[in-house]
Design an enzyme around this catalytic site. Structure first.
Site, PDB file in Angstrom:
ATOM      1  N   ASP A  96       3.178  -7.926  -2.996  1.00  0.00           N
ATOM      2  CA  ASP A  96       2.190  -7.096  -2.292  1.00  0.00           C
ATOM      3  C   ASP A  96       2.229  -7.487  -0.818  1.00  0.00           C
ATOM      4  O   ASP A  96       2.537  -8.625  -0.484  1.00  0.00           O
ATOM      5  CB  ASP A  96       0.785  -7.338  -2.860  1.00  0.00           C
ATOM      6  CG  ASP A  96      -0.192  -6.238  -2.487  1.00  0.00           C
ATOM      7  OD1 ASP A  96      -0.651  -5.522  -3.398  1.00  0.00           O
ATOM      8  OD2 ASP A  96      -0.504  -6.074  -1.290  1.00  0.00           O
ATOM      9  N   SER A 137     -13.787  -3.802   1.064  1.00  0.00           N
ATOM     10  CA  SER A 137     -13.875  -2.638   0.163  1.00  0.00           C
ATOM     11  C   SER A 137     -13.024  -2.805  -1.099  1.00  0.00           C
ATOM     12  O   SER A 137     -13.143  -2.027  -2.036  1.00  0.00           O
ATOM     13  CB  SER A 137     -13.450  -1.365   0.902  1.00  0.00           C
ATOM     14  OG  SER A 137     -12.114  -1.502   1.333  1.00  0.00           O
ATOM     15  N   LYS A 176      -3.197 -10.806   0.048  1.00  0.00           N
ATOM     16  CA  LYS A 176      -3.631 -10.670  -1.349  1.00  0.00           C
ATOM     17  C   LYS A 176      -2.865 -11.602  -2.274  1.00  0.00           C
ATOM     18  O   LYS A 176      -3.428 -12.156  -3.216  1.00  0.00           O
ATOM     19  CB  LYS A 176      -3.460  -9.217  -1.827  1.00  0.00           C
ATOM     20  CG  LYS A 176      -4.540  -8.287  -1.320  1.00  0.00           C
ATOM     21  CD  LYS A 176      -4.419  -6.912  -1.964  1.00  0.00           C
ATOM     22  CE  LYS A 176      -5.488  -5.995  -1.397  1.00  0.00           C
ATOM     23  NZ  LYS A 176      -5.356  -4.614  -1.910  1.00  0.00           N
ATOM     24  N   CYS A 212      10.971  11.027 -17.506  1.00  0.00           N
ATOM     25  CA  CYS A 212      10.924  12.011 -18.597  1.00  0.00           C
ATOM     26  C   CYS A 212       9.534  12.647 -18.629  1.00  0.00           C
ATOM     27  O   CYS A 212       9.364  13.769 -19.107  1.00  0.00           O
ATOM     28  CB  CYS A 212      11.171  11.345 -19.944  1.00  0.00           C
ATOM     29  SG  CYS A 212      12.820  10.688 -20.172  1.00  0.00           S
ATOM     30  N   CYS A 264      -7.194   5.412  -4.932  1.00  0.00           N
ATOM     31  CA  CYS A 264      -8.558   4.965  -5.237  1.00  0.00           C
ATOM     32  C   CYS A 264      -9.328   4.702  -3.945  1.00  0.00           C
ATOM     33  O   CYS A 264     -10.532   4.913  -3.886  1.00  0.00           O
ATOM     34  CB  CYS A 264      -8.520   3.701  -6.081  1.00  0.00           C
ATOM     35  SG  CYS A 264      -7.810   3.980  -7.712  1.00  0.00           S
ATOM     36  N   CYS A 298      17.383   8.669 -17.118  1.00  0.00           N
ATOM     37  CA  CYS A 298      17.707   7.917 -18.342  1.00  0.00           C
ATOM     38  C   CYS A 298      18.621   8.673 -19.309  1.00  0.00           C
ATOM     39  O   CYS A 298      19.067   8.083 -20.294  1.00  0.00           O
ATOM     40  CB  CYS A 298      16.442   7.479 -19.062  1.00  0.00           C
ATOM     41  SG  CYS A 298      15.558   8.793 -19.898  1.00  0.00           S
TER      42      CYS A 298
HETATM   43 ZN   LIG Z   1      13.952   9.599 -18.503  1.00  0.00          ZN
END
Ligand SMILES: [Zn+2]
Lengths: 89, 248
Positions: free
Chosen positions: B59, B66, B83, B173, B185, B245
């Site tokens: 991070d 906040s 953080k 997918c 958020c 994939c």
């Molecule tokens: Zn996939």
């Protein structure tokens, strides 16, 4: 005829109550719903009637794989659930 | 494990499904957590207290006032700190046996790939789609399990992508790479415990996958709505045309 339910995140943008709607495919059910509640259409479909990339549709809690034609069959008493990708963490 | 460790992890070892062998797997595992905010708080705290051997936290943010409503591994005294530094202190306080490795910057793709390679499990807790799609692609390429959680307002979503298994669907997918406006958020709000619920479930899935017990959420997307206290589980199939994939 199917029950269509929108995730509550979409309800924030415009009124989209759960309804029983006529139709034999996902796209028919959606289009019939949008004829009564047109404001929600642009959140779900793009201008070529393809499912928007951040949206998902499940029929009876199975996510449909055909995002382009939306021709998955819908039977009497099926449930169509429309939801949105979340990215918050 | 010595006696002190057997005592520390005794309530895990008492579970016949987990037992000593399962706990030993946890202590020998390495988890990569992308993000050190709301979802990452319960994820990292439970993985650390559960005795996962190494936790890598990535991070680049600093703790702000906040954040404190929901990012419960940071406290008032941490405002202004990185953080990952604040998190390391909390996690080491919970369990000094877990090694906490911190990376206080945004990782370039190559560095992220190296970290994914080293990890046994990857947990996505960030607040943007770009990171989610990139991490998914690397996890598929490196065949590593990815546990993905997301939250906004009163809602949460959770799935496990067993990118280490050939027949399991991946994040792409589910969602096509999107230019859609992100809802974070910080801009839209989120009810604090909803973050805790989804993060705790991510930690639950991680421990299960690492220990090799139970049935994970591969091929299922769990949705939670706190306003009406409803859960819904959707089945998800591998997309034969998935650009990420389908070739693997
Ligand atoms: Zn996939």
């Amino acid at each position: 005829m199917a029950k269509i339910i929108f995730t509550s995140n979409l309800e924030r943008h415009c009124h989209c109550p759960t309804k029983i709607v006529v139709g034999n495919t996902v796209i028919e059910v959606l289009k019939n719903y949008f004829s009564e509640y047109p404001a929600i259409q642009s959140y779900v479909l793009d201008d070529q009637d393809k499912l928007r990339k951040n949206m998902l549709i499940a029929v009876n809690n199975e996510i449909i794989s055909d995002r382009v034609t939306l021709l998955d069959p819908v039977k009497e008493n099926d449930e169509v659930f429309v939801l949105q990708a979340l990215s918050g963490g | 494990m010595d006696n002190a460790l057997l005592t520390r992890y005794s309530r895990h070892i008492l579970l016949p499904e987990l037992d000593y062998a399962g706990q030993l797997k946890l202590t020998k595992s390495r988890a990569l957590i992308i993000g050190a905010g709301g979802l990452a708080s319960p994820v990292a705290m439970y993985l650390a207290s559960s005795g996962v051997g190494q936790i890598v936290l990535v991070d680049f943010d600093k703790v702000e006032v906040s954040n404190l409503q929901r990012q419960i591994m940071h406290g008032n005294a941490d405002i202004g700190r990185a953080k990952v530094d604040s998190a390391k202190e909390t996690l080491s306080g919970l369990n000094p046996e877990t090694e906490i490795i911190t990376i206080n910057r945004r990782l370039a793709e190559g560095e992220l790939r190296e970290q994914v390679k080293l990890a046994n499990i990857i947990l996505e807790t960030t607040d943007n789609f770009e990171s989610r799609f990139l991490l998914n692609r690397i996890c598929v390429e490196q065949r590593k399990p990815l546990i993905s959680g997301s939250v906004i307002r009163f809602e949460g979503q959770l799935s496990t992508f067993r990118c280490d298994l050939t027949d399991s669907p991946c994040y792409q997918c589910l969602y096509t790479e999107t230019e859609a406006l992100e809802e974070t958020c910080s801009q839209n709000g989120v009810l604090a415990p909803v973050v805790g619920i989804i993060g705790s479930l991510q930690a639950t899935e991680a421990l299960k996958v690492l220990a090799g017990i139970g049935t994970d959420l591969a091929g299922r997307l769990m949705l939670f709505n706190a306003l009406n206290m409803e859960w819904r589980t959707l089945k998800l199939k591998k997309d034969p045309d998935c650009p990420i994939c389908s070739a693997t």
